[in-house]
Design an enzyme around this catalytic site. Structure first.
Site, PDB file in Angstrom:
ATOM      1  N   GLU A 107       0.872  -1.169   0.000  1.00 33.07           N
ATOM      2  CA  GLU A 107       0.000   0.000   0.000  1.00 33.07           C
ATOM      3  C   GLU A 107       0.912   1.222   0.000  1.00 33.07           C
ATOM      4  O   GLU A 107       1.832   1.304   0.817  1.00 33.07           O
ATOM      5  CB  GLU A 107      -0.891   0.038   1.254  1.00 33.07           C
ATOM      6  N   ARG A 130       6.639 -12.757   8.949  1.00 35.95           N
ATOM      7  CA  ARG A 130       7.303 -11.483   8.780  1.00 35.95           C
ATOM      8  C   ARG A 130       8.745 -11.550   9.234  1.00 35.95           C
ATOM      9  O   ARG A 130       9.092 -12.346  10.099  1.00 35.95           O
ATOM     10  CB  ARG A 130       6.643 -10.518   9.751  1.00 35.95           C
ATOM     11  N   LYS A 178       4.817   0.313  10.085  1.00 32.31           N
ATOM     12  CA  LYS A 178       4.751   1.537   9.284  1.00 32.31           C
ATOM     13  C   LYS A 178       4.166   2.673  10.094  1.00 32.31           C
ATOM     14  O   LYS A 178       4.536   3.824   9.921  1.00 32.31           O
ATOM     15  CB  LYS A 178       3.875   1.294   8.052  1.00 32.31           C
TER      16      LYS A 178
END
Length: 562
Positions: free
Chosen positions: A38, A264, A274
């Site tokens: 994104e 992850r 983020k």
RNA sequence: UGCCCCGUGGUGUAACGGUAGCACAAGUGAUUCUGGUUCAUUUUGUCGAGGUUCAAAUCCUUGCGGGGCAGCCA
């Protein structure tokens, strides 16, 4: 055969799935993956893993990779981020060719899918508020209740959705929801929202839309539209997979990619969320996304990390399905490993101590040969000016040396790298007893660094000529990235960004470094790896320390202290 | 105390029922014009308990531990 339930070994389980699919000709022999960030922030080292996996799996199988901007939330996204993302992926060494896509390009198709869902009796427009929806959803242990709007007619739903799109309702007044199962043990299956009303300017579609699709709805359909075969994502989406499959099944999409999850990347001492990184930037705790303290790709690039090192690190870190914490020292290992072979050597003195060679003539310069990289003969050599007055590292002299100290001390002899043997004859101090200068003698016969009489010297130290050295600025980022001790829950920035996170030092560098360009990386001998920063001016270069050299002397010392 | 996922040295990972291996870290020694590099070498591990089997890290049961899920974020 359902590969998901076969007992594949944990390692390379993604490879195993792909190999199985290829064997069964599941997708006609094609492998198409995608990296779907994104554009709401810069890429960080965690994304590097996803990128390596997505591109790696495709490359291994002669497949293709799509770079797709997953831009379905106009509130957070920006063109700045898409440019940064493209730049960073490229820098990491990956090429998506012509396959750049945007979820926002599918808004019309996505809308059609929503209409289709309603026609199939699988979606409805709901008037419940956010709070009410939450209340109706139930809890982790109790089933939810059905919305009173759940059984509207197809015609009414179609009409309402069209009017949502036309902007007839206020933000949040209505949502389009999938009609699934309010009693499902999986919260995501309890009639999830698939469209919300949100009057927000989208960086690409502008104000054309006031309704935007949700991730769960948009992602699987986008994958399907693009003909993705393997939709690889991180573990937190595992519980979304039933929903991913549900949409594609209900819509009977011709292409049904398989979602595969892996864990992850987590690295000690670093914060990867983020949201937190954005806060650091927005609140000016750091100087932007590419601040060398940031674990972003751009920050690491500026700090001097190389794509090769990052890729090697990610490769060594492995692909699994359990949460792990990779040691920062592993990254540093690959970084040193890469740079040791490639970085040009130079001498730089971080904390200068003046040395006068009493038996070297004044106003004379001797040009000495210095090897640019002992690991790479092709790197050639350069001239380094040697003069009567020099600077050495403060740490390289001790008035009362402990045992096993190999460097300069009163009466002791050391080698100046690429230069001469020198012996300390006298220590000059100021009124407070601070050492201000060393008076040494040199042995002209040792020019180049070795003695014709076979005399050995234990220590070799680095130095610069006082008359020729250039002033520079060294920025030492300690210990690493942003954080001393990353808190898991909420950020306490005062504690996180310890005052020592940047230590700016005036230093002296050999003259050749005046020509260094931003981005070039050097090994300052015996000091560490440094990257020339864009903040550099013509007069004064700025160097960011990437990582120090291994320091076995520090170990010897600390053991002695115990 | 619902559902889903996962437990191999300090860390990260191999071993598709058959010798628990590799890397980083740590230790020791050698080489070295970087206390770097390189080379050699050492230490440390299958979460526990049952079961199946000639044989279990691997399969089954169960306990314990870690992670995820209740955005109109992705």
């Amino acid at each position: 055969m359902d590969t998901e339930n076969t007992n594949t070994p944990p390692v390379d389980f993604i490879r195993a799935i792909v190999a199985e699919d290829l064997k069964n000709n599941k997708h006609g022999g094609a492998v198409v993956t995608r990296f779907p960030p994104e554009p709401n922030g810069y890429l960080h080292i965690g994304h590097a893993k996803a990128i390596c996996v997505d591109f790696g799996i495709a490359q291994e199988n002669n497949g293709v990779v799509h770079l797709r901007m997953d831009d379905t939330n106009p509130a957070k996204e920006d063109i700045e981020y898409v440019e940064a993302i493209k730049n960073d992926v490229k820098w990491l060494g990956f090429d998506w060719g012509d396959n750049l896509f945007y979820a926002s390009d599918y808004y019309e198709k996505l809308y059609d899918c929503a209409v289709e869902l309603i026609k199939r009796g699988k979606a409805y427009v709901c008037d419940l508020s956010t709070d009410e929806i939450r209340e109706y959803r139930g809890t982790l242990t109790e089933p939810g209740r059905e919305s009173p709007y759940r059984n509207r007619s197809m015609e009414e739903n179609l009409d309402l959705l069209a009017r949502m799109r036309n902007g007839e309702f206020a933000d949040g007044a209505k949502t389009l929801r999938a009609k699934i199962d309010m009693a499902s043990p999986n919260m995501h299956m309890r009639d999830p929202a698939i469209y919300r009303i949100k009057r927000e300017h989208h960086y690409r579609t502008g104000d054309k839309w006031c309704i935007y699709p949700m991730y769960d709805f948009a992602h699987c359909i986008s994958d399907s539209i693009e003909g993705i075969t393997h939709s690889i994502c991180t573990l937190e989406f595992e519980i979304h997979r039933p929903l991913y499959d549900w949409f594609l099944d209900v819509l009977e999409m011709p292409c049904h990619p398989q979602q595969i999850e892996f864990s992850r990347l987590n690295v000690t001492y670093t914060v990867m969320s983020k949201r937190k990184l954005l806060t650091l930037v927005k609140e000016n705790h750091v100087n932007g996304w590419d601040d060398p303290r940031m674990p972003t790709i751009s920050g690491m690039r500026r700090r001097g990390y190389t794509p090769e090192a990052i890729r090697a690190f990610v490769g060594a870190t492995g692909i699994t399905k359990y949460n792990s914490m990779s040691d920062l020292s592993l990254l540093e290992h690959f970084q040193r490993d890469d740079l040791n072979k490639r970085a040009l050597r130079a001498m730089a003195v971080m904390n200068p101590l003046k040395v006068v060679i009493t038996n070297f003539p004044e106003n004379t310069t001797d040009e000495l040969d210095a090897v640019n990289n002992p690991e790479d003969p092709a790197a050639g050599s350069r001239k380094v000016p040697f003069t009567r007055e020099l600077y050495i590292e403060k740490d390289d002299f001790m008035e009362e040396p402990p045992k096993k100290y190999f460097r300069l001390a009163p009466g002791q002899e050391v080698r100046l790298r690429y230069g001469f043997f020198i012996k300390c004859e006298e220590v000059i101090k100021d009124a407070d007893g601070n050492i201000t200068e060393l008076r040494c003698t040199y042995d002209p016969a040792t020019r180049g660094g070795s003695s014709p009489d076979g005399r050995k010297v234990k220590g070799t130290i680095h130095w610069v000529s006082a008359t020729h050295a250039a002033k520079a600025e060294a920025r030492l980022y300690n210990p690493l990235f942003t954080l001393e001790n990353p808190a898991e829950s909420e950020l306490d920035f005062k504690e996180l960004l310890n005052p020592d996170s940047v230590q700016i030092t005036e230093c002296l560098v050999e003259p050749c470094l005046q020509d260094s360009k931003p981005g070039s990386i050097y090994q300052f001998e015996r000091v560490g790896y440094f990257c020339c920063d864009p903040d550099s001016t013509a007069e004064k270069k700025v160097f960011n320390r990437t990582v120090g050299l291994k320091d076995s002397w520090a170990k010897i010392q600390s053991k002695g202290d115990n």
